[in-house]
Design a protein around this motif. Structure first.
Motif, PDB file in Angstrom:
ATOM      1  N   TYR A  67       0.832  -1.204   0.000  1.00 41.91           N
ATOM      2  CA  TYR A  67       0.000   0.000   0.000  1.00 41.91           C
ATOM      3  C   TYR A  67       0.871   1.259   0.000  1.00 41.91           C
ATOM      4  O   TYR A  67       0.625   2.190  -0.775  1.00 41.91           O
ATOM      5  CB  TYR A  67      -0.936   0.015   1.208  1.00 41.91           C
ATOM      6  N   ARG A  68       1.885   1.273   0.842  1.00 38.70           N
ATOM      7  CA  ARG A  68       2.766   2.448   0.913  1.00 38.70           C
ATOM      8  C   ARG A  68       3.551   2.630  -0.373  1.00 38.70           C
ATOM      9  O   ARG A  68       3.745   3.750  -0.841  1.00 38.70           O
ATOM     10  CB  ARG A  68       3.712   2.331   2.111  1.00 38.70           C
ATOM     11  N   ALA A 115       2.602   1.612  -3.386  1.00 35.82           N
ATOM     12  CA  ALA A 115       1.643   2.064  -4.392  1.00 35.82           C
ATOM     13  C   ALA A 115       1.332   3.548  -4.213  1.00 35.82           C
ATOM     14  O   ALA A 115       1.281   4.301  -5.188  1.00 35.82           O
ATOM     15  CB  ALA A 115       0.364   1.237  -4.304  1.00 35.82           C
ATOM     16  N   ARG A 116       1.154   3.954  -2.994  1.00 33.54           N
ATOM     17  CA  ARG A 116       0.835   5.358  -2.719  1.00 33.54           C
ATOM     18  C   ARG A 116       1.976   6.287  -3.160  1.00 33.54           C
ATOM     19  O   ARG A 116       1.737   7.325  -3.769  1.00 33.54           O
ATOM     20  CB  ARG A 116       0.542   5.544  -1.230  1.00 33.54           C
ATOM     21  N   ARG A 117       3.205   5.894  -2.870  1.00 32.16           N
ATOM     22  CA  ARG A 117       4.357   6.728  -3.256  1.00 32.16           C
ATOM     23  C   ARG A 117       4.474   6.861  -4.768  1.00 32.16           C
ATOM     24  O   ARG A 117       4.717   7.946  -5.291  1.00 32.16           O
ATOM     25  CB  ARG A 117       5.642   6.162  -2.680  1.00 32.16           C
ATOM     26  N   TYR A 118       4.296   5.754  -5.478  1.00 33.44           N
ATOM     27  CA  TYR A 118       4.358   5.815  -6.939  1.00 33.44           C
ATOM     28  C   TYR A 118       3.213   6.655  -7.499  1.00 33.44           C
ATOM     29  O   TYR A 118       3.409   7.450  -8.416  1.00 33.44           O
ATOM     30  CB  TYR A 118       4.343   4.411  -7.547  1.00 33.44           C
ATOM     31  N   ALA A 119       2.026   6.483  -6.953  1.00 36.26           N
ATOM     32  CA  ALA A 119       0.871   7.251  -7.420  1.00 36.26           C
ATOM     33  C   ALA A 119       1.084   8.749  -7.186  1.00 36.26           C
ATOM     34  O   ALA A 119       0.826   9.570  -8.083  1.00 36.26           O
ATOM     35  CB  ALA A 119      -0.397   6.776  -6.712  1.00 36.26           C
ATOM     36  N   GLU A 120       1.561   9.094  -6.017  1.00 33.15           N
ATOM     37  CA  GLU A 120       1.810  10.507  -5.714  1.00 33.15           C
ATOM     38  C   GLU A 120       2.867  11.106  -6.631  1.00 33.15           C
ATOM     39  O   GLU A 120       2.735  12.241  -7.083  1.00 33.15           O
ATOM     40  CB  GLU A 120       2.221  10.672  -4.249  1.00 33.15           C
ATOM     41  N   SER A 156      -2.997  -1.565  -7.374  1.00 36.08           N
ATOM     42  CA  SER A 156      -3.150  -0.712  -6.178  1.00 36.08           C
ATOM     43  C   SER A 156      -2.904   0.760  -6.521  1.00 36.08           C
ATOM     44  O   SER A 156      -3.567   1.632  -5.983  1.00 36.08           O
ATOM     45  CB  SER A 156      -2.193  -1.152  -5.083  1.00 36.08           C
ATOM     46  N   ILE A 157      -1.963   1.007  -7.395  1.00 41.31           N
ATOM     47  CA  ILE A 157      -1.676   2.390  -7.822  1.00 41.31           C
ATOM     48  C   ILE A 157      -2.869   2.960  -8.543  1.00 41.31           C
ATOM     49  O   ILE A 157      -3.272   4.086  -8.296  1.00 41.31           O
ATOM     50  CB  ILE A 157      -0.417   2.447  -8.710  1.00 41.31           C
TER      51      ILE A 157
END
Length: 94
Positions: free
Chosen positions: A4-5, A7-12, A92-93
């Motif tokens: 999750y973390r 995916a969140r970093r890549y998405a951001e 997830s991203i």
């Protein structure tokens, strides 16, 4: 680090890059197209998650599927995920 973390970093990072280049709407549309393709194809999901398929093969398939359909940011983002071995968190991203 949890998926999750990651995916969140890549998405951001993708969102920030698109915003800097004033391509936010294009990136959103491109990611929606990729997400729809993933939802429609269990084979694509399994292909991307497979650790035995080479990075080169994954990049070639992604190029065949998306190169002419998505913008540079989205396409480069897909290639970055493959290069870093993070294609397993693409769902997830998205």
């Amino acid at each position: 680090m949890s998926s999750y973390r990651v995916a969140r970093r890549y998405a951001e990072a993708a969102i920030e890059l698109a915003a800097d280049q004033k391509q936010g709407e294009r990136l959103a549309a491109d990611l929606q197209l990729i997400q729809n393709a993933m939802k429609e194809s269990a084979e694509l999901q399994a292909f991307l998650k497979s650790p035995v398929i080479s990075k080169e093969k994954k990049r070639a398939v992604l190029a065949a599927l998306f190169k002419d359909k998505v913008g540079t940011i989205a396409f480069d983002f897909l290639n970055l995920l493959v290069e870093k071995g993070r294609e397993d968190v693409l769902e997830s991203i998205l």
